[in-house]
Write an enzyme that holds these catalytic residues in place. Structure first.
Site, PDB file in Angstrom:
ATOM      1  N   HIS A 255       0.906  -1.061  -0.003  1.00 23.22           N
ATOM      2  CA  HIS A 255      -0.085   0.055   0.128  1.00 23.22           C
ATOM      3  C   HIS A 255       0.980   1.363   0.083  1.00 23.22           C
ATOM      4  O   HIS A 255       0.631   2.256  -0.937  1.00 23.22           O
ATOM      5  CB  HIS A 255      -0.866  -0.070   1.162  1.00 23.22           C
ATOM      6  CG  HIS A 255      -1.664   1.264   1.459  1.00 23.22           C
ATOM      7  ND1 HIS A 255      -2.961   1.630   0.853  1.00 23.22           N
ATOM      8  CD2 HIS A 255      -1.489   2.333   2.217  1.00 23.22           C
ATOM      9  CE1 HIS A 255      -3.227   2.630   1.244  1.00 23.22           C
ATOM     10  NE2 HIS A 255      -2.434   3.260   2.090  1.00 23.22           N
ATOM     11  N   GLU A 256       1.811   1.325   0.610  1.00 22.17           N
ATOM     12  CA  GLU A 256       2.807   2.233   1.022  1.00 22.17           C
ATOM     13  C   GLU A 256       3.759   2.694  -0.189  1.00 22.17           C
ATOM     14  O   GLU A 256       3.742   3.709  -0.820  1.00 22.17           O
ATOM     15  CB  GLU A 256       3.555   2.440   2.363  1.00 22.17           C
ATOM     16  CG  GLU A 256       2.799   2.331   3.573  1.00 22.17           C
ATOM     17  CD  GLU A 256       1.784   3.491   3.670  1.00 22.17           C
ATOM     18  OE1 GLU A 256       2.184   4.588   3.101  1.00 22.17           O
ATOM     19  OE2 GLU A 256       0.887   3.395   4.447  1.00 22.17           O
ATOM     20  N   HIS A 259       1.672   4.149  -3.046  1.00 23.44           N
ATOM     21  CA  HIS A 259       1.594   5.714  -3.187  1.00 23.44           C
ATOM     22  C   HIS A 259       2.885   6.304  -3.879  1.00 23.44           C
ATOM     23  O   HIS A 259       2.277   7.286  -4.765  1.00 23.44           O
ATOM     24  CB  HIS A 259       1.734   6.150  -1.566  1.00 23.44           C
ATOM     25  CG  HIS A 259       0.627   6.087  -0.859  1.00 23.44           C
ATOM     26  ND1 HIS A 259      -0.983   6.745  -1.321  1.00 23.44           N
ATOM     27  CD2 HIS A 259      -0.063   5.617   0.341  1.00 23.44           C
ATOM     28  CE1 HIS A 259      -1.694   6.648  -0.313  1.00 23.44           C
ATOM     29  NE2 HIS A 259      -1.380   5.904   0.575  1.00 23.44           N
ATOM     30  N   GLU A 309      -6.065   6.955  -1.222  1.00 24.99           N
ATOM     31  CA  GLU A 309      -5.943   5.890  -0.347  1.00 24.99           C
ATOM     32  C   GLU A 309      -6.533   4.395  -0.768  1.00 24.99           C
ATOM     33  O   GLU A 309      -6.015   3.404  -0.868  1.00 24.99           O
ATOM     34  CB  GLU A 309      -6.539   6.088   1.124  1.00 24.99           C
ATOM     35  CG  GLU A 309      -6.018   7.210   2.049  1.00 24.99           C
ATOM     36  CD  GLU A 309      -4.436   6.865   2.324  1.00 24.99           C
ATOM     37  OE1 GLU A 309      -4.224   5.488   2.508  1.00 24.99           O
ATOM     38  OE2 GLU A 309      -3.739   7.588   2.292  1.00 24.99           O
TER      39      GLU A 309
END
Length: 405
Positions: A255-256, A259, A309
């Site tokens: 997920h990070e 980004h 997100e």
């Protein structure tokens, strides 16, 4: 010798005005004191009007009911006259043209967004944030050869190298970060980073691939992880018990990393300029400052943050699946996150920068068939099923155990 003038008889007031003799008295109205004022208009009660009465919504037309000034005249007065209207019109037109010419689509999802920050500026701002973070947690950063750091770096390596995003620096390459943390009022100006002109960005352009760096911060009370532009990964040990295993940690790190892949930090930097311009325009038209900020926050800023997100969840699920991690663990990880928050999270995501955990779980379940297809087509095959066991054998102390913290 002067001669005496003849005597002339001057009539007295009583003789010339016989009707005002001493015996004549003024009427009682003149003698009585005034007891009230004389009103020439009918009494009115106070009434608030946002726009003048009789306004018209179209320029050049007078509203019905008296031909009072219209909305166009009101805005013209607010802006400062005809010349100011022209200046604002040119500014709005130029800003709109600049906005349209800087729209692009996210390659991984096709979402349309505004972007006017290049990668050099983005990486330079990430470098400055890296120095500040390392300075703040200088005593809590685990060494590169620590078992926990090795395990976290191994998970990051699988995700990054399987998708061709660059390479992860080994423990031997992770020396002291060169550079001085800029003090307040010194160092490179943030405005130069945002709007161009920074010197640090010129050096970044020469790199052909990202060299990722992994830092583990020993803070069990912080359940967080983030990735800075330029491939700087920070993982707090407080997130490891929630991750529970390599697949759960891959969910967090995927997920990070997503980004950064989607360049969400640069998108947020770009959106700040749009929010500032809209805020200035609305306040110039007479809208209250507090109302303007609330309106832009709830209509633009928070929804865009939640959209980023969700997009990172989607891309991160694909990244971890391509690295042969189990995508089913992503929903379990968010269930553990909800349990760890113990009801402290908001029931709705309307006031939050992140989607609600329940909403995230539903979205991940919706994307699960696609993630499983990616994992099945990945070249790692069945070898990945034994990877976690292999790591357990070389690192007998698991970083996910709550007892060691």
């Amino acid at each position: 010798m002067f001669s005496r003038l003849p005597r002339t008889t001057i009539p007295t007031i009583s003789q010339s005005l016989p009707h005002l003799t001493r015996t004549t008295r003024a009427p009682a109205l003149l003698r009585a004191p005034l007891s009230r004022s004389i009103n020439t208009t009918l009494p009115r009660s106070a009434k608030y009007e946002r726009f003048p009465s009789g306004y018209s919504s179209s320029p050049g037309s007078s509203g019905g009911g008296g031909g009072g000034p219209d909305v166009w005249q009101y805005f013209k007065r607010r802006l400062g006259g005809d010349r100011a209207v022209w200046v604002y019109g040119i500014g709005v037109g130029g800003g709109g043209l600049y906005y349209v010419t800087h729209l692009e689509r996210v390659p991984e999802t096709g979402r349309l967004r505004f972007m006017d920050v290049d990668e050099a500026q983005e990486r330079e701002l990430g470098h400055q944030t890296q120095l500040q973070t390392l300075s703040e947690y200088s005593r809590a950063v685990l060494p590169p050869n620590h078992p926990t750091t090795k395990r976290v770096r191994a998970v990051a390596t699988r995700i990054i190298e399987s998708s061709g995003l660059g390479r992860v620096k080994s423990g031997g390459e992770m020396g002291a970060v060169e550079g001085k943390v800029p003090a307040f009022g010194g160092g490179e100006d943030v405005g130069e980073i945002l709007f161009g002109g920074g010197e640090g960005g010129k050096e970044v352009r020469e790199g052909k691939e990202t060299e990722w760096e992994v830092y583990v911060i020993d803070d069990k009370n912080t359940k967080n992880a983030f990735v800075l532009p330029g491939g700087k990964i920070f993982v707090f040990t407080g997130i490891l018990p929630v991750s529970a295993n390599d697949d759960g940690l891959a969910t967090v790190m995927g997920h990070e990393i997503a980004h950064q892949v989607a360049r969400h930090p640069a998108e947020r930097m770009s959106s700040v300029k749009v929010l500032f311009a809209l805020s200035f325009l609305l306040e110039s038209l007479g809208l209250d400052v507090g109302i303007t900020r609330l309106l832009l926050t709830f209509v633009l800023q928070l929804p865009n943050s939640r959209k980023n997100e969700s997009e990172a969840d989607f891309i991160g699920l694909r990244l971890m699946s391509k690295a042969c991690f189990d995508p089913h663990e992503s929903t379990k990880m968010w269930q553990r996150m909800s349990a760890s928050e113990e009801g402290r999270g908001l029931p709705t995501d309307f006031l939050s920068t992140h989607p609600a955990n329940e909403k995230r779980i539903k979205q991940l379940e919706k994307w699960m068939p696609d993630a499983l297809s990616i994992r099945a087509a990945s070249p790692c095959g069945n070898t990945s099923n034994y990877y976690s066991g292999f790591m357990d054998s070389i690192n007998p102390v698991s970083p996910y155990s709550k007892g060691i913290w």
